[in-house]
Scaffold this active site. Structure first.
Site, mmCIF file in Angstrom:
data_model
loop_
_atom_site.group_PDB
_atom_site.id
_atom_site.type_symbol
_atom_site.label_atom_id
_atom_site.label_comp_id
_atom_site.label_asym_id
_atom_site.label_seq_id
_atom_site.Cartn_x
_atom_site.Cartn_y
_atom_site.Cartn_z
ATOM 1 N N LYS A 44 0.656 -1.275 0.129
ATOM 2 C CA LYS A 44 -0.020 -0.212 -0.105
ATOM 3 C C LYS A 44 0.752 1.021 0.077
ATOM 4 C CE LYS A 44 -3.425 -1.007 -0.578
ATOM 5 N NZ LYS A 44 -3.627 -1.653 -1.977
ATOM 6 N N HIS A 100 7.098 -7.512 -1.937
ATOM 7 C CA HIS A 100 6.817 -6.899 -0.613
ATOM 8 C C HIS A 100 7.529 -7.626 0.453
ATOM 9 C CE1 HIS A 100 3.634 -4.726 -2.245
ATOM 10 N NE2 HIS A 100 2.646 -5.683 -2.426
ATOM 11 N N SER A 130 -5.027 3.095 3.498
ATOM 12 C CA SER A 130 -5.043 2.330 2.154
ATOM 13 C C SER A 130 -5.338 0.802 2.501
ATOM 14 C CB SER A 130 -3.981 2.866 1.194
ATOM 15 O OG SER A 130 -4.104 2.222 -0.070
ATOM 16 N N TYR A 186 6.499 7.930 -1.622
ATOM 17 C CA TYR A 186 5.123 7.878 -2.483
ATOM 18 C C TYR A 186 4.723 9.837 -2.536
ATOM 19 C CZ TYR A 186 0.334 7.915 -3.256
ATOM 20 O OH TYR A 186 -1.297 7.744 -3.736
ATOM 21 N N GLY A 252 -5.463 7.971 -3.896
ATOM 22 C CA GLY A 252 -4.145 8.375 -4.343
ATOM 23 C C GLY A 252 -3.658 9.797 -4.016
HETATM 24 P P1 A3P Z 1 -4.860 4.964 -1.919
HETATM 25 O O1 A3P Z 1 -5.799 3.619 -1.218
HETATM 26 O O2 A3P Z 1 -4.633 5.552 -0.633
HETATM 27 O O3 A3P Z 1 -5.614 5.533 -2.769
HETATM 28 P P2 A3P Z 1 0.028 -0.516 -3.593
HETATM 29 O O4 A3P Z 1 0.054 -0.357 -5.018
HETATM 30 O O5 A3P Z 1 1.240 -0.520 -2.866
HETATM 31 O O6 A3P Z 1 -1.044 -1.529 -3.186
HETATM 32 O O7 A3P Z 1 -0.532 1.121 -3.018
HETATM 33 C C1 A3P Z 1 -1.691 1.359 -3.561
HETATM 34 C C2 A3P Z 1 -1.990 2.689 -3.215
HETATM 35 O O8 A3P Z 1 -1.367 3.663 -4.398
HETATM 36 C C3 A3P Z 1 -3.376 3.158 -3.390
HETATM 37 O O9 A3P Z 1 -3.627 4.227 -2.573
HETATM 38 C C4 A3P Z 1 -3.639 3.690 -4.968
HETATM 39 O O10 A3P Z 1 -4.668 4.436 -5.020
HETATM 40 C C5 A3P Z 1 -2.376 4.322 -4.878
HETATM 41 N N1 A3P Z 1 -2.039 4.471 -6.477
HETATM 42 C C6 A3P Z 1 -1.829 3.752 -7.311
HETATM 43 N N2 A3P Z 1 -1.636 4.285 -8.567
HETATM 44 C C7 A3P Z 1 -1.498 5.759 -8.118
HETATM 45 C C8 A3P Z 1 -0.918 7.043 -9.025
HETATM 46 N N3 A3P Z 1 -0.906 6.868 -10.449
HETATM 47 N N4 A3P Z 1 -1.048 8.017 -8.431
HETATM 48 C C9 A3P Z 1 -1.291 8.109 -7.160
HETATM 49 N N5 A3P Z 1 -1.533 7.072 -6.222
HETATM 50 C C10 A3P Z 1 -1.611 5.886 -6.940
#
Ligand code: A3P
Length: 289
Positions: A44, A100, A130, A186, A252
Site C-alpha cells: 500500500k 513486498h 489504504s 510516495y 491516491g
Molecule cells: P490509496 O488507497 O490511498 O488510494 P500499492 O500499489 O502499494 O498497493 O498501493 C496502492 C496505493 O497507491 C493506493 O492508495 C492507490 O490509489 C495508490 N496509487 C496507485 N496508482 C497511483 C497513481 N498513479 N497516483 C497516485 N496514487 C496511486
C-alpha cells in the site's frame, strides 16, 4: 478449506498469492542477475504506481505495452506462486520484479550482485488508510471493523501480511548509500512525478528524451491508471478482489489519514511512531513539520 494466511519464518503471507515452497526457493535458490531491477515496498505504499512507471520507462514512454498487457505479467511479484521459477527461465534482460518481502527474507543472492533495488516508502498513516480499504475488497488482507483496530494492529502486531511496517522500513533503509539502492517516497512522486521519473532513469542508467518523459508522466497519472484495465486490477476475479465496494486505485492522495484519524488517534500514533523510529538515520517527507 485453504487457510487465508500462512507463516514463513514467522512472517505472515496471504495463501492465495504465495507459499512456503515459493518463498524458500526464492530466498535460497533464485539467482539474481546483475541487471535485475526490484521494485520493493511495504504493501500500500505505491507498488503499482512504480510498476507502471518502470513499465513505461522500459518502453521509452510508449504506452502500448502498459495498455495491452496486465501489469502483473509485465512486472511480476517475485514472491507470488510460481513466479520465481518462471523468472529463472526468462532470457530477456533486464528483468523487472515487484516485491513486498522484508529484507531478511529476500533473495540471498541479492547481496553478491549489482542488481538494483528501488524501495518506495509512504506515510505509514496513509498506508494504514489504504490498507483499511484494501482489506474490504480483497482476500489478501483481513477486513478491519474500524481504523482504530487497524492502527493498533499496525503499531503493535507482527501479524499483518509481510510483517511490521517498522521492521520492513528499518531493515531496507540500511542499504541507503549503496549505489544499487534507491530510496524513493510516495510523497516525492506526488510532489514531483517528472522529477522522480528523471531520478529513476538516472538510477537505471536509462536516457529518455523530453517527449518520452512526458509520456511516462502522462500514462502513470492517477486518472490514466484508474481507467487502464491492464493496471487497475479490474481483471482480477471478484472472488479475489471485489472492486464493487471500493476501487483498488482508490484515492491516491497524501494525507488521507487526516480524513480518517481522530485527533486522539493521530496523537497516539505519533507517540508510538516516534518511539519505534528512535535512532532512525533517515528523515522521511511526512516527518517534516
Ligand atoms: P490509496 O488507497 O490511498 O488510494 P500499492 O500499489 O502499494 O498497493 O498501493 C496502492 C496505493 O497507491 C493506493 O492508495 C492507490 O490509489 C495508490 N496509487 C496507485 N496508482 C497511483 C497513481 N498513479 N497516483 C497516485 N496514487 C496511486
Amino acid at each position: 478449506m485453504e487457510m487465508k494466511f500462512f507463516k514463513y519464518k514467522g512472517t505472515v503471507f496471504p495463501s492465495p498469492s504465495s507459499s512456503v515452497e515459493d518463498l524458500d526457493f526464492l530466498e535460497n535458490e533464485f539467482k539474481v542477475r546483475d541487471d535485475d531491477v526490484f521494485n520493493v515496498t511495504y504493501p500500500k505504499s505505491g507498488t503499482t504506481w512504480m510498476l507502471e512507471i518502470l513499465s513505461l520507462i522500459k518502453t521509452n514512454g510508449d504506452p502500448t505495452w502498459s495498455k495491452s498487457v496486465l501489469n502483473w505479467h509485465r512486472i511480476p511479484w517475485i514472491e507470488s506462486k510460481g513466479s520465481a521459477k518462471k523468472a529463472q527461465e526468462v532470457k530477456d534482460n533486464p528483468r523487472f520484479f515487484n516485491s513486498h518481502l522484508p529484507r531478511h527474507l529476500f533473495i540471498k543472492s541479492l547481496s553478491d550482485s549489482k542488481a538494483k533495488v528501488i524501495y518506495t516508502v509512504r506515510d505509514p498513516r496513509d498506508v494504514i488508510v489504504s490498507h483499511f480499504y484494501f482489506g474490504k475488497i480483497s482476500v489478501f488482507f483481513n477486513e478491519f471493523e474500524s481504523i482504530d483496530e487497524l492502527i493498533k494492529e499496525f503499531l503493535w502486531s507482527e501479524e499483518l501480511p509481510y510483517g511490521s511496517w517498522f521492521d520492513h522500513v528499518k531493515e531496507w533503509i540500511q542499504l541507503v548509500g549503496k549505489e544499487n539502492f534507491m530510496l524513493n517516497s510516495y510523497e516525492d512522486m506526488q510532489k514531483d512525478l517528472r522529477g522522480t521519473v528523471i531520478k529513476i532513469c538516472k538510477f537505471l542508467g536509462k536516457e529518455l528524451d523530453d517527449t518520452a518523459l512526458d509520456s511516462v508522466v502522462k500514462h502513470s497519472s492517477f486518472k490514466t491508471m484508474q481507467e487502464n484495465n491492464m493496471s487497475n486490477f479490474t481483471q482480477v476475479p471478484d472472488t479475489l478482489m471485489d472492486q464493487k465496494r471500493c476501487k483498488f486505485i482508490r484515492n491516491g492522495i497524501c494525507g488521507d489519514w487526516k480524513n480518517h484519524f481522530t485527533v486522539a488517534q493521530a496523537e497516539y500514533f505519533d507517540k508510538i511512531y516516534n518511539e519505534r523510529m528512535l535512532g532512525c538515520s533517515v528523515k522521511f517527507p511526512w516527518e517534516e513539520k
